[in-house]
Design a protein around this motif. Structure first.
Motif, PDB file in Angstrom:
ATOM      1  N   ILE A   1      21.422  52.387  18.482  1.00 18.61           N
ATOM      2  CA  ILE A   1      22.229  51.235  18.875  1.00 18.61           C
ATOM      3  C   ILE A   1      23.452  51.106  17.967  1.00 18.61           C
ATOM      4  O   ILE A   1      24.550  50.780  18.429  1.00 18.61           O
ATOM      5  N   ILE A   2      23.293  51.396  16.681  1.00 18.70           N
ATOM      6  CA  ILE A   2      24.450  51.415  15.771  1.00 18.70           C
ATOM      7  C   ILE A   2      25.477  52.434  16.267  1.00 18.70           C
ATOM      8  O   ILE A   2      26.689  52.151  16.324  1.00 18.70           O
ATOM      9  N   GLY A   3      25.005  53.613  16.659  1.00 15.74           N
ATOM     10  CA  GLY A   3      25.916  54.642  17.150  1.00 15.74           C
ATOM     11  C   GLY A   3      26.620  54.234  18.429  1.00 15.74           C
ATOM     12  O   GLY A   3      27.835  54.437  18.593  1.00 15.74           O
ATOM     13  N   SER A   4      25.884  53.643  19.363  1.00 16.69           N
ATOM     14  CA  SER A   4      26.492  53.191  20.622  1.00 16.69           C
ATOM     15  C   SER A   4      27.532  52.095  20.369  1.00 16.69           C
ATOM     16  O   SER A   4      28.602  52.088  20.988  1.00 16.69           O
ATOM     17  N   ALA A   5      27.216  51.169  19.460  1.00 18.15           N
ATOM     18  CA  ALA A   5      28.169  50.105  19.135  1.00 18.15           C
ATOM     19  C   ALA A   5      29.439  50.690  18.524  1.00 18.15           C
ATOM     20  O   ALA A   5      30.554  50.219  18.815  1.00 18.15           O
ATOM     21  N   ALA A   6      29.300  51.717  17.694  1.00 24.11           N
ATOM     22  CA  ALA A   6      30.468  52.364  17.093  1.00 24.11           C
ATOM     23  C   ALA A   6      31.359  52.979  18.169  1.00 24.11           C
ATOM     24  O   ALA A   6      32.594  52.902  18.092  1.00 24.11           O
ATOM     25  N   GLU A   7      30.763  53.562  19.189  1.00 22.91           N
ATOM     26  CA  GLU A   7      31.535  54.169  20.272  1.00 22.91           C
ATOM     27  C   GLU A   7      32.267  53.110  21.094  1.00 22.91           C
ATOM     28  O   GLU A   7      33.419  53.303  21.497  1.00 22.91           O
ATOM     29  N   ILE A   8      31.593  52.003  21.358  1.00 18.42           N
ATOM     30  CA  ILE A   8      32.209  50.932  22.144  1.00 18.42           C
ATOM     31  C   ILE A   8      33.390  50.322  21.394  1.00 18.42           C
ATOM     32  O   ILE A   8      34.425  49.991  21.983  1.00 18.42           O
TER      33      ILE A   8
END
Length: 354
Positions: free
Chosen positions: A123-130
């Motif tokens: 989820i940290i990684g997905s938030a970084a992409e967004i």
């Protein structure tokens, strides 16, 4: 306590066995990561952090209580009103919200509590992409706002000149562009690996025969993204403690600041009901979920039917967080009388140049 200690011992012995056999790979790392998180929970049981009492063993009701505590702390009516009242001063004297320092040496995976560390870092990684394509988001907002309200366009997207291009960076962009580097650093601290985000696709400005409605819908889309970020960061904070939780709190406070400003500005500019504004934002959130399933690095895996069923308790927690934020914003909205908004921004927004 005895059973958990025995489980820790077995996991530790398994990890050592993998290492001795030369398998220093993901299995051994995850075993040691699980050991660290479980040991930290035993150590921290009963202590206090930003979300209240740290759970020895995470439960749905216990996590809900932590989420409620965080909402009360970071989204109180006073906090939201303060962040909105700051907007007029941003028009006359732009200034960034200061961050508290982060002690990066103290951030570690053992501070993840009550959930699978793999899910947390995904989820940290997905938030970084967004968060990554912030320049594109800022340009998109400027394109919608600069004819409608030049000062708000300056706050969000900076200043542009037809002759020389961009001349300055908006405060909203300056604050938001700090987020992806922080989340990449969190990812590395938690996993020991470097994360290279795949930036989210930005739709960009769309011409419309109804410029006023287009601006309104764009503001609602900004509200939906801020609302989503707040809910996710609150949930991550409910499942973390220590310096990891403190670091995520800096991101959360930026999003609360921005949500209050977009919400209050939209209510002043268009005067539409809070329920109508929520309705448009909810539609945007549902569209975002569909978009992110295909656009995120782990989107297909995280949003597959099998994964959704396996993580159903977590989805209930996140759903509860979204609703709790909505209830708080709705309660605050009752304070936003026309006379108060007029005091902040004047009698009416500037006319749109069609």
């Amino acid at each position: 306590m005895h059973f958990r200690s025995l489980a820790l011992t077995v996991a530790f012995l398994r990890a050592i066995a993998f290492i001795r056999r030369g398998f220093w790979g993901s299995t051994a790392r995850m075993q040691l990561l699980w050991i660290g998180t479980q040991a930290m929970q035993l150590f921290l049981k009963g202590s206090e952090d930003l979300a209240g009492r740290v759970q020895g063993k995470a439960t749905y009701l216990g996590t809900r209580a932590r989420i409620v505590r965080l909402v009360d702390r970071f989204l109180s009516v006073d906090v939201l009103s303060d962040r909105l009242s700051d907007l007029p001063s941003q028009f006359s004297s732009p200034h960034q919200r200061p961050w508290e320092p982060i002690d990066w040496k103290q951030v570690n995976a053992a501070q993840i509590i009550g959930i699978d560390p793999n899910l947390f870092v995904q989820i940290i990684g997905s938030a970084a992409e967004i968060e990554a394509p912030i320049r594109g988001y800022a340009q998109e907002s400027w394109d919608y706002l600069h004819r409608f309200h030049p000062q708000m366009a300056l706050f969000v997207g900076g200043e542009f000149s037809a002759e020389t291009g961009r001349q300055s960076v908006g405060i909203w962009e300056k604050e938001e562009r700090q987020h992806t580097p922080v989340m990449r650093k969190l990812y590395r601290q938690l996993t020991g690996q470097t994360f290279q985000p795949k930036p989210n696709a930005v739709e960009g400005y769309q011409e419309s025969n109804n410029p006023s409605d287009a601006v309104y819908r764009h503001l609602c889309s900004r509200i939906s993204t801020e609302w989503s970020a707040i809910a996710v960061y609150l949930w991550l904070m409910a499942h973390s403690t220590g310096e990891l939780q403190q670091a995520i709190a800096q991101l959360l406070q930026d999003e609360v600041n921005h949500l209050a400003k977009f919400w209050g500005f939209s209510r002043w500019a268009f005067g539409r009901s809070s329920l109508g504004q929520f309705g448009v934002a909810v539609g945007d959130i549902l569209a975002l979920v569909k978009h992110h399933k295909g656009d995120r690095t782990n989107g297909q895996e995280m949003l597959s039917p099998r994964q959704i069923l396996s993580q159903l308790p977590r989805l209930l927690e996140i759903g509860f967080t979204f609703v709790r934020v909505m209830i708080r914003i709705h309660a605050w909205d009752k304070e936003l009388s026309y006379s108060y908004l007029k005091h902040l921004f004047g009698s009416h927004p500037m006319a749109i140049a069609v």
